[in-house]
Design a protein around this motif. Sequence first.
Motif, PDB file in Angstrom:
ATOM      1  N   ALA A 262      39.871 -22.724   4.177  1.00  0.00           N
ATOM      2  CA  ALA A 262      40.764 -21.611   3.836  1.00  0.00           C
ATOM      3  C   ALA A 262      40.600 -20.466   4.829  1.00  0.00           C
ATOM      4  N   ALA A 263      39.351 -20.163   5.186  1.00  0.00           N
ATOM      5  CA  ALA A 263      39.094 -19.083   6.141  1.00  0.00           C
ATOM      6  C   ALA A 263      39.630 -19.445   7.526  1.00  0.00           C
TER       7      ALA A 263
ATOM      8  N   SER B 162      33.880 -12.869  10.042  1.00  0.00           N
ATOM      9  CA  SER B 162      34.279 -13.919   9.085  1.00  0.00           C
ATOM     10  C   SER B 162      33.222 -15.022   9.052  1.00  0.00           C
TER      11      SER B 162
ATOM     12  N   ALA C 176      42.172 -21.449   8.144  1.00  0.00           N
ATOM     13  CA  ALA C 176      43.637 -21.377   8.100  1.00  0.00           C
ATOM     14  C   ALA C 176      44.115 -19.932   8.234  1.00  0.00           C
ATOM     15  N   GLN C 177      43.414 -19.027   7.546  1.00  0.00           N
ATOM     16  CA  GLN C 177      43.766 -17.607   7.657  1.00  0.00           C
ATOM     17  C   GLN C 177      43.559 -17.103   9.085  1.00  0.00           C
ATOM     18  N   LEU C 178      42.464 -17.555   9.692  1.00  0.00           N
ATOM     19  CA  LEU C 178      42.168 -17.144  11.061  1.00  0.00           C
ATOM     20  C   LEU C 178      43.214 -17.699  12.040  1.00  0.00           C
TER      21      LEU C 178
ATOM     22  N   GLY D 102      46.294 -18.264  11.354  1.00  0.00           N
ATOM     23  CA  GLY D 102      47.505 -17.453  11.184  1.00  0.00           C
ATOM     24  C   GLY D 102      47.434 -16.170  11.997  1.00  0.00           C
ATOM     25  N   LEU D 103      46.251 -15.540  12.001  1.00  0.00           N
ATOM     26  CA  LEU D 103      46.067 -14.319  12.793  1.00  0.00           C
ATOM     27  C   LEU D 103      46.203 -14.610  14.289  1.00  0.00           C
TER      28      LEU D 103
END
Length: 507
Positions: free
Chosen positions: A452-453, A443, A455-457, A459-460
């Motif tokens: 945004a990246a 990533s 935040a996605q990370l 979440g994971l």
Amino acid sequence: MDQTHTDVPHRGLITLSVMLATIMQVLDTTIANVALPSMVGDLGASADTINWVLTSYIVAAAIMTPVTGWLADRIGRKELFIVSVVGFVAASMLCGISWSLESMVLFRLLQGVFGAAIVPLSQTFLLDINPRERHGQAMALWGAGIMVGPIIGPTLGGWLTESFNWRWVFFINLPIGIIAVLGCAAYLPSIARRLRGFDFFGFAMLSLGVGALQLMLDRGGEVDWFASVEIWIELGLAITGFWVFIIHLLTAKDPFIDPKIFLDRNFATGLVFIFVIGVILLASLALLPPMLTHLFNYPTITTGLVMAPRGVGTMISMLIVGRLVRVVDARFLVVTGLLLTAQSLYTMAGFTPQMDSYLIISSGVVQGLGLGLVFVPLSTVAFATLEARYRTDATSLFSLVRNIGSSIGISVVTVMLTRNAQINHAELSAAITPFNPNLLATSPAAAAGDPAALAQLDGLVNAQALMISYVDDFKLMMLVTLCAIPLALLLRKPRLAPAGAPAAHMD
């Protein structure tokens, strides 16, 4: 009057009526859980205070369970059972028409007070109306209701809430209760009453200990456990109540519970076992629905369908073991059941966020089979060598210890889940830096600081941290199960009476 097992008429109708009432009561321990969010707005409650709907019921039932034996002797088992079912149904109707949080908590208290005697009395009735050689089959039927009820409760509650209204979670008790009361009134045999004094001090101390412990276990997660003064007060009251009760039990002339009951090795060992079963059964049930909802994004109905095979496994196991317990050493069945349960928990310790539902279903079936193999022989052997006059007190203690085990198990795994999720998140996050080559490769946007990246990370990371925490809980329950296996050596194999012979009397 004395009445032998051989001349109990309408045994099948008695069993049906008693089990309908039992399933109705057991369902209510879990059926209301999924309806809580829907109650918040209608009752003018907050997300924090709505939990008193569950707490009030649990505490009231726990306090009233030990007094079942005395009440049954005082007013009669049949009469107490009918009063309990009628009161439970009436309280359910009042819960369904509740207009505020205060009214709901009051009616749930009444529901717990009346419902407390239903489960121990139903077990007593099934042991009384069946000869010793059929106790295994009787306990298989009773155990099926006790263990499958909590499994289908959330699914049924979710369906009723989504299809109709949360109030139907309580209204559904009316038709079941009416059938149960009519059947019990018509067919349950009347049994001679036995007057005995009421040890108010012993009951008060036991109630203080049990009530404070249940309140502490239920409230701990909301008030951050021992960081709260409330929890320390409840712990102090629980220790004081139990300590004084034990001293009183050993020294009083006519204590609330006859201490001779604990001299029966099978019963004493059975209490330890049923505590472990309570921990494993409801702790795993408390963990799986939120895991399937939050990590796998299953809706309520799908969660219920995925967990339903666990109940099927339990039913199959109990149908088989009800007959096996007559010809196979109960200790062997108990050990086999614990090994199967441990195997299922070992499988659950391998869960990942990317898996499909097959592992959840298969491990649930194996766990259901294992718990059924333990529950039926245990419920049979625990009472096999106990004098019949102690039976009602013994069944109430059996239910109380199972419920306390469930409360402790749920509290422990919930605390571990929350704490471990925080620890795991911190450890996983520590490895995520812009200088980590794996992050740069997978990533680049996150490594460059894109919100945004990131935040996605995050979440994971949250999902993985939570999954590891669930796995840790399953491993803990597996170790508890394995540690319980040596206790089977303490059980004694009962000598069954010849077929058709009255092994005991309904006294």
